[in-house]
Each structure stands twice: as structure tokens, then as C-alpha cells.
Scaffold this motif. Structure first.
Motif, PDB file in Angstrom:
ATOM      1  N   MET A   1       0.848  -1.177   0.000  1.00 47.33           N
ATOM      2  CA  MET A   1       0.000   0.000   0.000  1.00 47.33           C
ATOM      3  C   MET A   1       0.894   1.241   0.000  1.00 47.33           C
ATOM      4  N   THR A   2       0.532   2.228  -0.816  1.00 47.16           N
ATOM      5  CA  THR A   2       1.310   3.457  -0.877  1.00 47.16           C
ATOM      6  C   THR A   2       0.813   4.443   0.166  1.00 47.16           C
ATOM      7  N   ASP A   3       1.656   5.391   0.495  1.00 47.42           N
ATOM      8  CA  ASP A   3       1.266   6.441   1.430  1.00 47.42           C
ATOM      9  C   ASP A   3       0.499   7.506   0.659  1.00 47.42           C
ATOM     10  N   THR A   4      -0.802   7.566   0.876  1.00 46.65           N
ATOM     11  CA  THR A   4      -1.642   8.473   0.094  1.00 46.65           C
ATOM     12  C   THR A   4      -1.385   9.934   0.439  1.00 46.65           C
ATOM     13  N   THR A   5      -0.703  10.222   1.530  1.00 49.38           N
ATOM     14  CA  THR A   5      -0.391  11.609   1.843  1.00 49.38           C
ATOM     15  C   THR A   5       0.712  12.142   0.935  1.00 49.38           C
ATOM     16  N   LEU A   6       1.402  11.248   0.249  1.00 51.91           N
ATOM     17  CA  LEU A   6       2.476  11.671  -0.640  1.00 51.91           C
ATOM     18  C   LEU A   6       1.999  11.926  -2.069  1.00 51.91           C
ATOM     19  N   LEU A   7       0.743  11.637  -2.370  1.00 52.10           N
ATOM     20  CA  LEU A   7       0.250  11.889  -3.708  1.00 52.10           C
ATOM     21  C   LEU A   7       0.270  13.385  -3.985  1.00 52.10           C
ATOM     22  N   PRO A   8       0.757  13.760  -5.152  1.00 52.82           N
ATOM     23  CA  PRO A   8       0.785  15.194  -5.455  1.00 52.82           C
ATOM     24  C   PRO A   8      -0.622  15.737  -5.710  1.00 52.82           C
ATOM     25  N   THR A   9      -0.797  16.983  -5.377  1.00 52.27           N
ATOM     26  CA  THR A   9      -2.049  17.662  -5.683  1.00 52.27           C
ATOM     27  C   THR A   9      -2.146  17.814  -7.194  1.00 52.27           C
ATOM     28  N   ILE A  10      -3.343  17.624  -7.726  1.00 51.01           N
ATOM     29  CA  ILE A  10      -3.579  17.908  -9.140  1.00 51.01           C
ATOM     30  C   ILE A  10      -4.188  19.296  -9.197  1.00 51.01           C
ATOM     31  N   ALA A  11      -3.489  20.211  -9.811  1.00 49.58           N
ATOM     32  CA  ALA A  11      -3.963  21.589  -9.933  1.00 49.58           C
ATOM     33  C   ALA A  11      -3.868  22.014 -11.394  1.00 49.58           C
ATOM     34  N   LEU A  12      -5.022  22.276 -11.981  1.00 51.69           N
ATOM     35  CA  LEU A  12      -5.083  22.713 -13.374  1.00 51.69           C
ATOM     36  C   LEU A  12      -5.816  24.050 -13.435  1.00 51.69           C
ATOM     37  N   ALA A  13      -5.244  24.977 -14.140  1.00 49.87           N
ATOM     38  CA  ALA A  13      -5.908  26.267 -14.325  1.00 49.87           C
ATOM     39  C   ALA A  13      -7.085  26.102 -15.279  1.00 49.87           C
ATOM     40  N   ALA A  14      -8.101  26.911 -15.062  1.00 45.72           N
ATOM     41  CA  ALA A  14      -9.262  26.894 -15.959  1.00 45.72           C
ATOM     42  C   ALA A  14      -8.852  27.425 -17.335  1.00 45.72           C
ATOM     43  N   THR A  15      -9.532  26.905 -18.355  1.00 47.06           N
ATOM     44  CA  THR A  15      -9.394  27.442 -19.702  1.00 47.06           C
ATOM     45  C   THR A  15     -10.768  27.946 -20.123  1.00 47.06           C
ATOM     46  N   HIS A  16     -10.888  28.368 -21.348  1.00 49.84           N
ATOM     47  CA  HIS A  16     -12.199  28.842 -21.810  1.00 49.84           C
ATOM     48  C   HIS A  16     -13.233  27.727 -21.817  1.00 49.84           C
ATOM     49  N   SER A  17     -12.795  26.450 -21.858  1.00 48.05           N
ATOM     50  CA  SER A  17     -13.759  25.350 -21.954  1.00 48.05           C
ATOM     51  C   SER A  17     -13.580  24.252 -20.910  1.00 48.05           C
ATOM     52  N   THR A  18     -12.623  24.422 -20.010  1.00 46.59           N
ATOM     53  CA  THR A  18     -12.415  23.412 -18.965  1.00 46.59           C
ATOM     54  C   THR A  18     -12.357  24.093 -17.599  1.00 46.59           C
ATOM     55  N   PRO A  19     -12.817  23.393 -16.575  1.00 46.74           N
ATOM     56  CA  PRO A  19     -12.834  23.998 -15.234  1.00 46.74           C
ATOM     57  C   PRO A  19     -11.461  24.009 -14.579  1.00 46.74           C
ATOM     58  N   GLU A  20     -11.341  24.849 -13.592  1.00 45.73           N
ATOM     59  CA  GLU A  20     -10.190  24.810 -12.712  1.00 45.73           C
ATOM     60  C   GLU A  20     -10.316  23.540 -11.875  1.00 45.73           C
ATOM     61  N   VAL A  21      -9.216  22.849 -11.694  1.00 39.68           N
ATOM     62  CA  VAL A  21      -9.205  21.596 -10.939  1.00 39.68           C
ATOM     63  C   VAL A  21      -8.199  21.734  -9.804  1.00 39.68           C
ATOM     64  N   ASN A  22      -8.609  21.319  -8.612  1.00 41.16           N
ATOM     65  CA  ASN A  22      -7.692  21.247  -7.489  1.00 41.16           C
ATOM     66  C   ASN A  22      -8.072  20.011  -6.689  1.00 41.16           C
ATOM     67  N   PHE A  23      -7.292  18.966  -6.861  1.00 40.42           N
ATOM     68  CA  PHE A  23      -7.500  17.724  -6.124  1.00 40.42           C
ATOM     69  C   PHE A  23      -6.372  17.619  -5.098  1.00 40.42           C
ATOM     70  N   ASP A  24      -6.672  17.981  -3.873  1.00 40.20           N
ATOM     71  CA  ASP A  24      -5.712  17.937  -2.779  1.00 40.20           C
ATOM     72  C   ASP A  24      -5.935  16.623  -2.031  1.00 40.20           C
ATOM     73  N   PHE A  25      -5.230  15.598  -2.460  1.00 37.29           N
ATOM     74  CA  PHE A  25      -5.439  14.260  -1.916  1.00 37.29           C
ATOM     75  C   PHE A  25      -5.097  14.180  -0.430  1.00 37.29           C
ATOM     76  N   ALA A  26      -4.051  14.875  -0.003  1.00 36.35           N
ATOM     77  CA  ALA A  26      -3.659  14.828   1.408  1.00 36.35           C
ATOM     78  C   ALA A  26      -4.748  15.409   2.307  1.00 36.35           C
ATOM     79  N   ALA A  27      -5.452  16.429   1.818  1.00 33.76           N
ATOM     80  CA  ALA A  27      -6.523  17.056   2.602  1.00 33.76           C
ATOM     81  C   ALA A  27      -7.878  16.394   2.371  1.00 33.76           C
ATOM     82  N   HIS A  28      -7.930  15.413   1.477  1.00 34.67           N
ATOM     83  CA  HIS A  28      -9.179  14.718   1.127  1.00 34.67           C
ATOM     84  C   HIS A  28     -10.212  15.699   0.568  1.00 34.67           C
ATOM     85  N   ARG A  29      -9.716  16.687  -0.186  1.00 36.29           N
ATOM     86  CA  ARG A  29     -10.584  17.715  -0.751  1.00 36.29           C
ATOM     87  C   ARG A  29     -10.342  17.826  -2.257  1.00 36.29           C
TER      88      ARG A  29
END
Length: 138
Positions: free
Chosen positions: A1-29
Motif C-alpha cells: 500500500m502506498t502512502d496516500t499523503t504523498l500523492l501530489p495535488t492535481i492543480a489545473l488552471a481553468a481554460t475557456h472550456s475546462t474547469p479549474e481543478v484542485n484535487f488535494d489528496f492529502a486534505a481529502h478535498r
């Protein structure tokens, strides 16, 4: 099993047709904000869904609650299909016993988005769906 607190956050800026994404795995948010009508919805959403599925597969049943915040002012039908896949992924995980909250933000003047949020509670019964009439809150 991997340490899920070490997963990097996925952060993508919004574009004209895609949403802003922020997946903070360590914070479960996890959150999505903006508009979603990419030319290829699967190409945008599938890698995000796969990352969340991989993360959930490593979480213990007694994991802290997960919160998903969705504030989409517009999304097309192909994005809707992928959003449902995403919500089902979390719904399946919630069936194991971990609380998963879906905060559905909408403009209080947008009846369609409000009703969509209410229908999510009926479709994904293991998620705690919390409709919020404050689109810009998250």
C-alpha cells in the motif's frame, strides 16, 4: 500500500472550456470550478477520474471524510456523462463506509442547475449531497 499523503495535488488552471481543478489528496478535498465543455470531455475527465480511482483504492475504510466541491456555471452533455462517472466512483467508495460529501454550488437563479444537484442526491445515494446556492463560494 502506498502512502496516500504523498500523492501530489492535481492543480489545473481553468481554460475557456475546462474547469479549474484542485484535487488535494492529502486534505481529502477535491474541487472543480468554472465551465466544462471541452471538445473531448473524455480526454479531459478520464485522467482525473483514474487518478481519483487509484487514490481511493489505496485509502483505508476508516479514512477521513472526502469532500468534493463542484461549482460549474455551465457543462455540456458529454461532460455530464463523465461527471456522473466521477460521482459514481465516489459513491462506490462511500458504500464502503467512508463519508463522501458532494457540495454542489449553483447560481440561485439557475433552476436547472439547482434541480440537477437535487437529482444527484437521488442518483448517488451513498454520497452526502449538499446543494449550495452560492456559485462563487468555493
Amino acid at each position: 500500500m502506498t502512502d496516500t499523503t504523498l500523492l501530489p495535488t492535481i492543480a489545473l488552471a481553468a481554460t475557456h472550456s475546462t474547469p479549474e481543478v484542485n484535487f488535494d489528496f492529502a486534505a481529502h478535498r477535491l474541487w472543480l470550478k468554472g465551465e466544462a465543455y471541452p471538445e473531448n470531455a473524455a480526454a479531459f475527465f478520464r485522467p482525473l477520474i483514474q487518478a481519483v480511482e487509484s487514490w481511493l483504492a489505496e485509502l483505508p475504510v476508516d479514512a477521513p471524510p472526502i469532500t468534493l466541491h463542484v461549482a460549474l456555471s455551465y457543462f455540456n452533455s458529454s461532460s455530464t456523462k463523465l461527471l456522473f462517472e466521477f460521482f459514481e466512483c465516489l459513491n462506490s467508495f462511500a458504500k464502503r463506509g467512508t463519508r463522501c460529501e458532494l457540495h454542489w454550488y449553483y447560481d440561485e437563479e439557475d433552476d436547472i442547475s439547482e434541480e440537477f444537484g437535487q437529482e444527484l442526491a437521488l442518483d448517488f445515494t451513498s454520497l452526502v449531497v449538499l446543494p449550495r446556492p452560492e456559485l462563487n463560494a468555493c
